[in-house]
Design a protein around this motif. Sequence first.
Motif, PDB file in Angstrom:
ATOM      1  N   GLU A  18       0.977  -1.218   0.499  1.00  0.00           N
ATOM      2  CA  GLU A  18       0.296   0.240   0.469  1.00  0.00           C
ATOM      3  C   GLU A  18       0.382   0.932   0.023  1.00  0.00           C
ATOM      4  O   GLU A  18       0.445   2.094  -0.840  1.00  0.00           O
ATOM      5  CB  GLU A  18      -0.499   0.259   1.085  1.00  0.00           C
ATOM      6  CG  GLU A  18      -1.954   1.098   1.025  1.00  0.00           C
ATOM      7  CD  GLU A  18      -2.738   0.725   2.623  1.00  0.00           C
ATOM      8  OE1 GLU A  18      -3.237   2.033   2.774  1.00  0.00           O
ATOM      9  OE2 GLU A  18      -3.314   0.530   2.337  1.00  0.00           O
ATOM     10  N   HIS A  19       1.757   1.130   1.339  1.00  0.00           N
ATOM     11  CA  HIS A  19       2.627   2.476   0.863  1.00  0.00           C
ATOM     12  C   HIS A  19       3.620   2.538  -0.616  1.00  0.00           C
ATOM     13  O   HIS A  19       3.702   3.801  -0.886  1.00  0.00           O
ATOM     14  CB  HIS A  19       3.387   2.162   2.243  1.00  0.00           C
ATOM     15  CG  HIS A  19       2.997   1.976   3.328  1.00  0.00           C
ATOM     16  ND1 HIS A  19       2.238   3.613   3.938  1.00  0.00           N
ATOM     17  CD2 HIS A  19       3.141   1.736   3.938  1.00  0.00           C
ATOM     18  CE1 HIS A  19       1.899   3.575   4.933  1.00  0.00           C
ATOM     19  NE2 HIS A  19       2.895   2.070   5.646  1.00  0.00           N
ATOM     20  N   ILE A  20       3.888   1.499  -0.930  1.00  0.00           N
ATOM     21  CA  ILE A  20       4.855   1.556  -2.166  1.00  0.00           C
ATOM     22  C   ILE A  20       3.721   2.244  -2.955  1.00  0.00           C
ATOM     23  O   ILE A  20       4.505   2.180  -4.276  1.00  0.00           O
ATOM     24  CB  ILE A  20       5.448   0.262  -2.574  1.00  0.00           C
ATOM     25  CG1 ILE A  20       6.301  -0.458  -1.515  1.00  0.00           C
ATOM     26  CG2 ILE A  20       6.282   0.185  -4.118  1.00  0.00           C
ATOM     27  CD1 ILE A  20       6.977  -1.104  -1.906  1.00  0.00           C
ATOM     28  N   TYR A  24       4.372   5.930  -5.988  1.00  0.00           N
ATOM     29  CA  TYR A  24       4.046   5.253  -7.542  1.00  0.00           C
ATOM     30  C   TYR A  24       3.219   6.955  -7.356  1.00  0.00           C
ATOM     31  O   TYR A  24       3.213   7.218  -8.764  1.00  0.00           O
ATOM     32  CB  TYR A  24       3.484   4.005  -8.158  1.00  0.00           C
ATOM     33  CG  TYR A  24       5.047   3.330  -8.369  1.00  0.00           C
ATOM     34  CD1 TYR A  24       6.123   3.751  -8.556  1.00  0.00           C
ATOM     35  CD2 TYR A  24       5.319   1.630  -6.964  1.00  0.00           C
ATOM     36  CE1 TYR A  24       7.050   2.568  -9.088  1.00  0.00           C
ATOM     37  CE2 TYR A  24       6.247   1.508  -7.417  1.00  0.00           C
ATOM     38  CZ  TYR A  24       7.862   1.642  -7.809  1.00  0.00           C
ATOM     39  OH  TYR A  24       8.751   0.477  -8.290  1.00  0.00           O
ATOM     40  N   GLU A  25       1.658   6.126  -7.672  1.00  0.00           N
ATOM     41  CA  GLU A  25       0.370   7.501  -7.682  1.00  0.00           C
ATOM     42  C   GLU A  25       1.515   8.823  -7.944  1.00  0.00           C
ATOM     43  O   GLU A  25       0.873   9.555  -8.276  1.00  0.00           O
ATOM     44  CB  GLU A  25      -0.019   7.344  -6.790  1.00  0.00           C
ATOM     45  CG  GLU A  25      -0.846   5.624  -7.173  1.00  0.00           C
ATOM     46  CD  GLU A  25      -1.868   5.250  -6.898  1.00  0.00           C
ATOM     47  OE1 GLU A  25      -2.420   6.120  -5.471  1.00  0.00           O
ATOM     48  OE2 GLU A  25      -2.957   3.897  -6.305  1.00  0.00           O
ATOM     49  N   LYS A  26       1.765   9.199  -6.634  1.00  0.00           N
ATOM     50  CA  LYS A  26       2.678  10.640  -6.343  1.00  0.00           C
ATOM     51  C   LYS A  26       3.694  11.284  -8.017  1.00  0.00           C
ATOM     52  O   LYS A  26       3.439  11.849  -8.012  1.00  0.00           O
ATOM     53  CB  LYS A  26       3.493  10.528  -4.890  1.00  0.00           C
ATOM     54  CG  LYS A  26       2.416  10.530  -3.529  1.00  0.00           C
ATOM     55  CD  LYS A  26       3.948  10.722  -2.689  1.00  0.00           C
ATOM     56  CE  LYS A  26       2.506  10.699  -1.284  1.00  0.00           C
ATOM     57  NZ  LYS A  26       3.300  11.492   0.012  1.00  0.00           N
ATOM     58  N   ARG A  27       4.426   9.696  -8.449  1.00  0.00           N
ATOM     59  CA  ARG A  27       5.146   9.941  -9.018  1.00  0.00           C
ATOM     60  C   ARG A  27       4.117   9.529 -10.412  1.00  0.00           C
ATOM     61  O   ARG A  27       5.097  10.116 -11.995  1.00  0.00           O
ATOM     62  CB  ARG A  27       6.253   8.745  -9.049  1.00  0.00           C
ATOM     63  CG  ARG A  27       6.846   9.133  -7.814  1.00  0.00           C
ATOM     64  CD  ARG A  27       8.480   7.683  -8.278  1.00  0.00           C
ATOM     65  NE  ARG A  27       8.685   6.969  -6.736  1.00  0.00           N
ATOM     66  CZ  ARG A  27       9.333   6.287  -6.530  1.00  0.00           C
ATOM     67  NH1 ARG A  27       9.901   5.569  -7.935  1.00  0.00           N
ATOM     68  NH2 ARG A  27       9.265   5.947  -5.976  1.00  0.00           N
ATOM     69  N   GLY A  28       2.737  10.340 -10.401  1.00  0.00           N
ATOM     70  CA  GLY A  28       3.162   9.960 -11.838  1.00  0.00           C
ATOM     71  C   GLY A  28       1.708   9.142 -12.095  1.00  0.00           C
ATOM     72  O   GLY A  28       1.355   8.952 -13.453  1.00  0.00           O
ATOM     73  N   LYS A  29       2.124   7.940 -11.747  1.00  0.00           N
ATOM     74  CA  LYS A  29       2.081   6.665 -12.098  1.00  0.00           C
ATOM     75  C   LYS A  29       0.218   6.138 -12.069  1.00  0.00           C
ATOM     76  O   LYS A  29      -0.350   6.829 -11.212  1.00  0.00           O
ATOM     77  CB  LYS A  29       2.449   5.720 -11.797  1.00  0.00           C
ATOM     78  CG  LYS A  29       3.802   5.416 -12.538  1.00  0.00           C
ATOM     79  CD  LYS A  29       4.625   5.369 -13.711  1.00  0.00           C
ATOM     80  CE  LYS A  29       5.847   5.338 -13.892  1.00  0.00           C
ATOM     81  NZ  LYS A  29       5.956   6.086 -14.734  1.00  0.00           N
ATOM     82  N   SER A  30      -0.460   5.672 -13.427  1.00  0.00           N
ATOM     83  CA  SER A  30      -1.668   4.592 -13.323  1.00  0.00           C
ATOM     84  C   SER A  30      -2.181   3.844 -12.508  1.00  0.00           C
ATOM     85  O   SER A  30      -0.952   3.568 -11.476  1.00  0.00           O
ATOM     86  CB  SER A  30      -2.172   4.643 -14.793  1.00  0.00           C
ATOM     87  OG  SER A  30      -1.576   3.293 -14.261  1.00  0.00           O
ATOM     88  N   ALA A  38       4.324  -2.141  -7.391  1.00  0.00           N
ATOM     89  CA  ALA A  38       3.827  -1.935  -5.659  1.00  0.00           C
ATOM     90  C   ALA A  38       3.687  -3.535  -5.269  1.00  0.00           C
ATOM     91  O   ALA A  38       4.942  -3.919  -4.626  1.00  0.00           O
ATOM     92  CB  ALA A  38       2.707  -1.665  -4.955  1.00  0.00           C
ATOM     93  N   TRP A  39       2.696  -4.723  -5.800  1.00  0.00           N
ATOM     94  CA  TRP A  39       3.291  -6.130  -5.360  1.00  0.00           C
ATOM     95  C   TRP A  39       4.019  -6.636  -6.055  1.00  0.00           C
ATOM     96  O   TRP A  39       4.879  -7.385  -5.780  1.00  0.00           O
ATOM     97  CB  TRP A  39       1.604  -6.689  -5.916  1.00  0.00           C
ATOM     98  CG  TRP A  39       1.114  -6.689  -5.080  1.00  0.00           C
ATOM     99  CD1 TRP A  39      -0.100  -5.767  -5.274  1.00  0.00           C
ATOM    100  CD2 TRP A  39       0.567  -6.527  -3.530  1.00  0.00           C
ATOM    101  NE1 TRP A  39      -1.129  -5.547  -3.791  1.00  0.00           N
ATOM    102  CE2 TRP A  39      -0.625  -6.298  -2.961  1.00  0.00           C
ATOM    103  CE3 TRP A  39       1.726  -7.578  -2.863  1.00  0.00           C
ATOM    104  CZ2 TRP A  39      -0.656  -6.143  -1.821  1.00  0.00           C
ATOM    105  CZ3 TRP A  39       1.174  -7.907  -1.514  1.00  0.00           C
ATOM    106  CH2 TRP A  39      -0.123  -7.105  -1.361  1.00  0.00           C
ATOM    107  N   GLN A  40       4.920  -6.431  -7.146  1.00  0.00           N
ATOM    108  CA  GLN A  40       6.491  -6.629  -7.709  1.00  0.00           C
ATOM    109  C   GLN A  40       7.509  -6.686  -6.467  1.00  0.00           C
ATOM    110  O   GLN A  40       8.395  -6.996  -6.685  1.00  0.00           O
ATOM    111  CB  GLN A  40       6.361  -5.923  -8.936  1.00  0.00           C
ATOM    112  CG  GLN A  40       5.552  -6.742 -10.357  1.00  0.00           C
ATOM    113  CD  GLN A  40       5.827  -6.264 -11.457  1.00  0.00           C
ATOM    114  OE1 GLN A  40       6.578  -5.110 -11.548  1.00  0.00           O
ATOM    115  NE2 GLN A  40       5.567  -6.417 -12.101  1.00  0.00           N
ATOM    116  N   THR A  41       7.408  -5.683  -6.120  1.00  0.00           N
ATOM    117  CA  THR A  41       8.578  -5.094  -5.164  1.00  0.00           C
ATOM    118  C   THR A  41       8.480  -5.759  -3.961  1.00  0.00           C
ATOM    119  O   THR A  41       9.130  -5.892  -3.759  1.00  0.00           O
ATOM    120  CB  THR A  41       8.473  -3.421  -4.805  1.00  0.00           C
ATOM    121  OG1 THR A  41       8.526  -2.952  -6.288  1.00  0.00           O
ATOM    122  CG2 THR A  41       9.304  -3.201  -4.582  1.00  0.00           C
ATOM    123  N   VAL A  42       7.442  -5.892  -3.602  1.00  0.00           N
ATOM    124  CA  VAL A  42       6.928  -6.339  -2.010  1.00  0.00           C
ATOM    125  C   VAL A  42       7.299  -7.906  -2.991  1.00  0.00           C
ATOM    126  O   VAL A  42       8.506  -8.733  -2.000  1.00  0.00           O
ATOM    127  CB  VAL A  42       5.232  -6.643  -1.524  1.00  0.00           C
ATOM    128  CG1 VAL A  42       5.677  -7.684  -0.859  1.00  0.00           C
ATOM    129  CG2 VAL A  42       5.123  -5.066  -0.997  1.00  0.00           C
TER     130      VAL A  42
END
Length: 99
Positions: A18-20, A24-30, A38-42
């Motif tokens: 959720e945090h990740i 990403y949303e803050k950086r402009g991603k859909s 985010a799930w890939q990173t986790v």
Amino acid sequence: MPQGSKAKYSAKQKRQAEHIEKSYEKRGKSKKTAEKRAWQTVNKQTGGGEKSGSGRKATAGAKKAARRESGQRAAASRKQGSRKTQSKPTRHKASASAK
């Protein structure tokens, strides 16, 4: 269990995702792209869903210990191999007789 289900993830992993995702949303991603990344990173960080009963044998601590031990063996192997190549350089007869 349907593909894409997050039931096997721990509460901590869900919070991390959720945090990740917010980042990403803050950086402009859909929203869809942010959630996917985010799930890939986790999964990359923790090895996927590790809730008890998920069929995974090794804990995160055991994985970390195994990686460390493997790295130490690799380093020792590299060190031992370099000793063999650092012995006295061989002189070729052609270059020695050319003098």
